[in-house]
Enzyme design. Structure first.
Site, mmCIF file in Angstrom:
data_model
loop_
_atom_site.group_PDB
_atom_site.id
_atom_site.type_symbol
_atom_site.label_atom_id
_atom_site.label_comp_id
_atom_site.label_asym_id
_atom_site.label_seq_id
_atom_site.Cartn_x
_atom_site.Cartn_y
_atom_site.Cartn_z
ATOM 1 N N LYS A 1 3.056 11.431 -3.713
ATOM 2 C CA LYS A 1 1.949 10.791 -4.424
ATOM 3 C C LYS A 1 0.927 11.806 -4.932
ATOM 4 C CE LYS A 1 -1.481 7.154 -3.512
ATOM 5 N NZ LYS A 1 -1.921 6.213 -2.454
ATOM 6 N N ASP B 1 -12.629 5.604 2.134
ATOM 7 C CA ASP B 1 -11.193 5.655 2.467
ATOM 8 C C ASP B 1 -10.706 7.095 2.514
ATOM 9 O OD1 ASP B 1 -8.435 5.617 2.579
ATOM 10 O OD2 ASP B 1 -8.168 4.152 0.972
ATOM 11 N N GLU C 1 -6.998 0.693 -4.289
ATOM 12 C CA GLU C 1 -6.965 0.534 -2.841
ATOM 13 C C GLU C 1 -8.277 -0.025 -2.259
ATOM 14 O OE1 GLU C 1 -5.657 4.453 -1.774
ATOM 15 O OE2 GLU C 1 -3.702 4.094 -2.676
ATOM 16 N N ASP D 1 0.885 -1.166 0.000
ATOM 17 C CA ASP D 1 0.000 0.000 0.000
ATOM 18 C C ASP D 1 0.921 1.213 0.000
ATOM 19 O OD1 ASP D 1 -1.636 2.141 0.615
ATOM 20 O OD2 ASP D 1 -2.298 1.354 2.553
HETATM 21 MG MG MG Z 1 -4.273 4.858 2.070
#
Ligand code: MG
Ligand code: ADP
Length: 523
Positions: free
Chosen positions: A70, A193, A171, A8
């Site tokens: 990211k 999320d 994800e 992850d």
């Molecule tokens: Mg995450």
């Protein structure tokens, strides 16, 4: 084939897992922590640091410490998101040769894929140390909303880390795999999320070990950092009012404020009030100035109410896209550190009229799912199959700047589709294919993934030639496009490589450089 790890790769924190004896387990780093900050730094002595050691020295070395790369990866330098980051982040972001953002720390410049590659290599190392063997392959997760460029750049990062990236998965889909492991149920689940930098909302259907993503929505630029920033703004305003000093231009003070804000935020998830104490934050003619204040949970909640509201809009869109109503959702799973905030939990509970599922750890569930998928790909874990969807519509630009949609968003991948196009002028010898991803009817409002030219079309009146354009999205969500003149059979095809990724030569060079400095793991 050796073991496949699941990574992850988070905006804020990364986590690595592997399947052992049929069970996915999270691998702790050498400090014993199950998550590793996605932070990279170069010290004044030229030493490279990754993870906690890098995060710990942020305050004293802010301009040479990179976090949240990211948020930049696969975007264009000129994009609003990158420009906003350049304003907010203490490290320098410069324009690269491919119109991509590059990160300049000390006297070195890194592409975003390199920075992510450095984080991934650290995760690989953590896994190798734990397993006592070298690791070659991985499944890496990305936010469901990542477009093709962002996915390709993530894959490049994996290669830079010396990993064979077997697949890139979303994800929330990974979270669903981990949640669904060992459960023999037919359910529709919603995954909310909220991490440090991205928000992802997905609805998935699970039946007989098949996890299918029905719809996704989200925001690649909304997360826990925005909550921190609200506290920072609150502190700045209070300090200015009291002392008449604006701390915004003092990067060390700003870094200390950010740090304190995040700590206060986490405290407020457990308690009603948090103390903030920053001695010697500034000085003026009268000597040193200290910042001390207290913030209550109520005050904090009123500062961020609209951010939480904002996430619910994506939730609504997602439920609508999945063609469902609230009562069809069997379970809600919350993922990401920011969901520990009671107000977020409450908002989700109120919206779905049910409490989120408690059985999964929001920090670990995505990596566990990636490990399950990795193991399944090499035949290690049975009974899991992941069907994923493309998060954005895909098409080309046609005459007049219209967006011709060839693949709708939320179509299950892998998928290929083709359509016949024609010329708009008599004796037109060439056509330009501009490949776009997005939802806008106006072509150029969407992301341009790449373009190419099909030339050598024999003379013919306009509207007569038949040009077949084919789109292919593989199971990692990576796009390739071809165009064929039906009359001559002449064909042009590309794996769409937008400008903002590394060029093939550049990538090879970086991989080579990294290989030189790499040492092989020895048992
Ligand atoms: Mg995450
Ligand atoms: P990412 O997926 O973006 O890497 P994470 O899922 O690790 O992010 O979440 C990190 C975010 O969660 C950070 O903004 C962090 O401050 C926040 N966070 C972690 N613990 C808590 C907590 N107890 N209360 C509120 N926020 C938290």
């Amino acid at each position: 084939m050796g073991r496949v790890i699941g990574i992850d790769l988070g905006t804020t924190n990364s986590c690595v897992a592997v399947v052992e004896d049929g069970q996915p387990v999270v691998i702790p780093n050498s400090g014993g922590y199950k998550i590793t900050p996605s932070v990279f730094a170069i010290t004044t002595h030229g030493e490279q640091l990754v993870g906690y050691p890098a995060k710990r020295q942020t305050i004293t070395n802010a301009s040479n410490t990179v976090f949240a790369a990211k948020r930049l990866i696969g975007r264009r330098f000129a994009s609003a998101e990158v420009q906003r980051s350049a304003e907010l982040y203490p490290y320098e972001i410069v324009e690269g040769p491919n119109e991509d953002p590059r990160i300049r720390i000390t006297d070195r410049t890194f592409s975003c894929a390199e920075v992510s590659g450095i984080i991934l290599r650290e995760m690989k190392r953590v896994a190798e140390e734990y397993l006592g063997e070298s690791v070659e392959s991985a499944v890496i997760t990305v936010p469901a909303y990542f477009n093709d460029t962002q996915r390709q750049s993530t894959r490049d990062a994996g290669r830079i880390a010396g990993l064979d990236v077997l697949r890139i998965i979303n994800e929330p889909a990974a979270a669903a795999l981990a949640y669904g492991m060992g459960r023999d149920v037919d359910e529709k689940i919603a995954i909310y999320d909220l991490g440090g930098g991205t928000f992802d909302m997905s609805i998935l259907e699970m039946s007989d070990g098949v996890v299918e993503v029905l719809a996704t929505a989200g925001d690649t630029f909304l997360g826990g950092e925005d909550f921190d920033r609200r506290i920072v703004e609150y502190l700045l305003a209070g300090f200015q009012e009291e002392h008449g000093i604006d701390l915004r231009s003092d990067s060390t003070a700003m870094q200390r404020l950010k740090d304190a804000a995040e700590k206060a935020k986490c405290t407020l998830s457990l308690r009603e009030r948090a103390e903030i104490n920053l001695p010697f934050i500034a000085s003026d003619g009268d000597g040193a100035r200290h910042l001390t204040c207290e913030i209550t949970r109520d005050e904090f909640e009123s500062l961020v109410e609209d951010i939480v509201e904002q996430t619910l809009k994506s939730v609504e869109l997602c439920v609508r896209d999945a063609d469902l109503s609230m009562k069809d959702i069997d379970h809600v799973v919350v993922v990401g550190g920011q969901t520990r905030m009671p107000m977020v939990q409450q908002a989700v509970t109120d919206y779905f009229q049910q409490r989120p599922h408690k059985g999964v750890n929001p920090d670990e569930v995505v990596a566990l799912g990636a490990a399950i998928q990795g193991s399944a790909l090499v035949g290690g874990t049975e009974d899991v199959l992941l069907l994923d969807v493309t998060p954005l519509s895909l098409g080309i630009s046609t005459y007049g700047g219209h967006f011709a949609r060839l693949i709708d968003r939320n179509t299950t991948v892998p998928v290929n589709k083709s359509h016949i196009f024609t010329t708009t002028r008599d004796d037109q010898a060439a056509v330009k294919i501009r490949v776009l991803q997005g939802e806008n009817e106006t072509a150029l409002e969407n992301d341009l993934l790449g373009e190419f030219v099909l030339a050598g079309i024999p003379p013919a009146p306009k509207g007569e030639p038949e040009i077949e354009v084919g789109f292919d999205i593989d199971s990692s969500g990576i796009v390739s496009v071809s165009a064929r003149d039906m009359a001559t059979g002449m064909q042009q095809s590309i794996t769409v490589n937008s400008k903002s990724t590394l060029s093939a030569e550049e990538l090879e060079l970086i991989i080579e450089e990294n290989a030189l400095s790499d040492v092989e793991f020895k048992r």
